[in-house]
Every structure is written in C-alpha cells, then in structure tokens.
Design an enzyme around this catalytic site. Structure first.
Site, PDB file in Angstrom:
ATOM      1  N   ASP A 210       0.438   6.874   3.797  1.00 38.94           N
ATOM      2  CA  ASP A 210       1.428   6.986   3.218  1.00 38.94           C
ATOM      3  C   ASP A 210       2.082   6.352   1.828  1.00 38.94           C
ATOM      4  O   ASP A 210       3.226   5.740   2.217  1.00 38.94           O
ATOM      5  CB  ASP A 210       2.620   7.654   4.060  1.00 38.94           C
TER       6      ASP A 210
ATOM      7  N   HIS B 270      -1.122   7.019  16.910  1.00 41.01           N
ATOM      8  CA  HIS B 270      -2.671   6.667  17.262  1.00 41.01           C
ATOM      9  C   HIS B 270      -2.755   4.760  16.870  1.00 41.01           C
ATOM     10  O   HIS B 270      -1.773   3.951  16.411  1.00 41.01           O
ATOM     11  CB  HIS B 270      -2.903   7.113  15.999  1.00 41.01           C
TER      12      HIS B 270
ATOM     13  N   HIS C 148      -0.428   3.481  14.341  1.00 40.71           N
ATOM     14  CA  HIS C 148       1.381   2.585  14.121  1.00 40.71           C
ATOM     15  C   HIS C 148       0.731   1.509  15.285  1.00 40.71           C
ATOM     16  O   HIS C 148       1.976   0.831  15.223  1.00 40.71           O
ATOM     17  CB  HIS C 148       1.496   3.898  15.357  1.00 40.71           C
TER      18      HIS C 148
ATOM     19  N   GLY D 188       3.161   2.626   7.063  1.00 42.19           N
ATOM     20  CA  GLY D 188       1.360   2.308   6.776  1.00 42.19           C
ATOM     21  C   GLY D 188       1.100   2.740   5.266  1.00 42.19           C
ATOM     22  O   GLY D 188       1.610   3.574   4.895  1.00 42.19           O
TER      23      GLY D 188
END
Ligand code: PAF
Length: 282
Positions: free
Chosen positions: A152, A34, A37, A149
């Site tokens: 997380d 998505h 990413h 990202g």
C-alpha cells in the site's frame, strides 16, 4: 500474549512503560494475517522493547459496503499465528464502538494532494478513513515507530504526510512487499480468491516486471498503453488503473527526469476482488 479489547485497558497497561521510556513499535493491521504482516512484526520486535499489533477492520476506510462485509475476519487464527512468532506481542483488537464511540465517521485530511491520486480517485473517502484510524491508534498506542508495508505504497506516503503535518512524534517505517511463490503480492484479500484465480493472478507481477523493462527505453505513456493492452488479452481481469507516478508526489509522469524515482501502480479486479500492487521502475 496480552490481548486488549478496550483502549482504556491498553492505555493503563502501556502508560507506565511509556513513562519508563521503553521503546514501542506498532504494527497496525486489519487482521487475516499473512507473511507480509509477520515481516512487519519481526522488524518491530527486533527494533523495539515492546511491540503492539492492532487488529481492526476499520469501517470508515471502506467505500464499498460489500467489500467491508466480505473482508476476512480471522481473529482466533491471527492470535495463534502471532503466538508462534512471539508471546511478548501486545494485541489490541477493539470493537468499532471502542474506537468510534458512537460516531463512525472520518475526519477530513489534507495530504497536500497525495490523496487525489490513484486509490484516492477510485476509492472516495478512503484516505480520510485511513488517516482517522491511524491518527487515533497512534494517540492510543503512542509508539516510537510504526511499520507499514509498501504494497500500500500510497497509504505509506499518506501516513508519512499525516505524521509530518500533525507533528505526531512517530517514525513511519516502510517495509518491502512480500510475495507468494508465484509473485502475487501477499494480501488479506487473496484469501477470497478461488484456487484458479490465485494461480492466474501471478500474471499481475509478471506484467509489472515487463512494464519495468519497457519503461527503461520507452515513455510512461507507451508503457501504460502496453500494460492496458496486455490485460485486454485476459478477460478474467478488469484493470481499474495502471499508472506510472513519481514516488514522492505520486503525480503521473509526463516526461522522465533522470533524478526522479518512479513507480508503477496497479489496481485490478479478478473474480470481483480488487487487488493492488506496485513496482519500483528505476
Ligand atoms: O493497511 C491496512 O491494513 C490498513 O489500512 C490500516 C493501516 C491498518 C488502517 O486501517
């Protein structure tokens, strides 16, 4: 675009480039790409001579076999998406055997207690699985920089600790959360939500933003209670946890201190799908 399925082929391709000191950026993913990413990919492409992206749904980090089975696998679409970003990306999309060589088990890691909080408490063994795969991928790709990202956020802190404790020469770069127009944090798991649930899930970020306002003038305990009460008004959601923690230690906050950075962390189920998100609180 070059796509490798075998680590031996990828290493043979990368090793002369490593010898020529080319800078390698690495974006590890589990696919179902998505925009979040893609922002990691774009950052890596802008900062390195070579960018490698891995696509591998790592079985050892799933503590729930149904979650592993249902994790979206969309390799063909992922490759098409990457092609649109740049055809210079090197893709590593191995099978389980190429990574685990017949022994699909995790190594145990000590991350100085970071692993005992939040996701670590609720997903036993998860961070051993993450550490195992990330360390293995770092050994195969040998990147200079790796991009993760902030959705997380606990994983990001754990990977930084993994690198520090094992003296792995990789700069771990955290990148901001990407959100859908509704505010819902982008996640491969969003693909499994019905249209209605995806729309309703916008409330997660709305409540996180309100929690930020409440935390400005109230204790962590009062803010947590407020969030818990809010979700009780929405029976479609099952809140697993909302915690306010110190950004560095990930320990829950008892008393606010002026020089500390705090974040609110949430894990919540909707339609039996587990979503996580977080927000910086100060
Ligand atoms: O964040 C993820 O997608 C995964 O945990 C990672 C880092 C690719 C390891 O499997």
């Amino acid at each position: 675009m070059l796509i490798f399925n075998k680590k031996s082929d990828l290493s043979a391709f990368l090793s002369p480039l490593i010898q020529q000191n080319k800078s390698i950026g690495f974006v590890p993913t589990m696919g179902a790409l998505h925009k979040g990413h893609l922002s990691l990919l774009e950052k890596s492409l802008s900062e390195n001579e070579i960018t490698v992206m891995s696509i591998f749904v790592n079985p050892t980090q799933f503590n729930n076999s149904e979650d592993l089975d249902k994790y979206p696998r969309t390799l063909e679409r992922d490759i098409q998406i990457m092609q649109e970003v740049s055809n210079t990306i090197i893709v590593y999309a191995p099978e389980v055997e190429d990574i685990y060589e017949g022994k699909t088990v995790s190594q145990s890691f000590d991350y100085d207690g970071l692993e005992n909080q939040m996701e670590g408490k609720h997903r036993p063994g998860h961070f051993d699985g993450v550490g195992t795969i990330v360390k293995r991928l770092f050994e195969i790709v040998q990147p200079n920089k790796a991009y993760f990202g902030e959705k997380d956020f606990q994983q990001l802190q754990i990977v930084k600790k993994l690198v520090e404790k094992n003296n792995i020469p990789v700069a771990v770069i955290g990148c901001p959360i990407h959100r859908e127009d509704s505010g819902l944090a982008m996640s491969s798991r969003n693909e499994r939500l019905s249209e209605t649930a995806r729309k309703n899930a916008a409330i997660i970020y709305q409540i996180l933003n309100s929690a930020k306002e409440i935390f400005a003038t109230n204790s962590a305990e009062a803010t947590v209670k407020w969030v818990e009460n809010e979700f009780q008004k929405h029976p479609d959601f099952q809140l697993e946890y909302f915690e306010i923690a110190d950004e560095t230690t990930l320990l829950p906050v008892n008393t606010k201190e002026a020089d500390k950075k705090y974040r609110g962390f949430i894990a919540i189920f909707i339609e039996n799908i587990r979503l996580i998100d977080n927000i910086s609180l100060n």
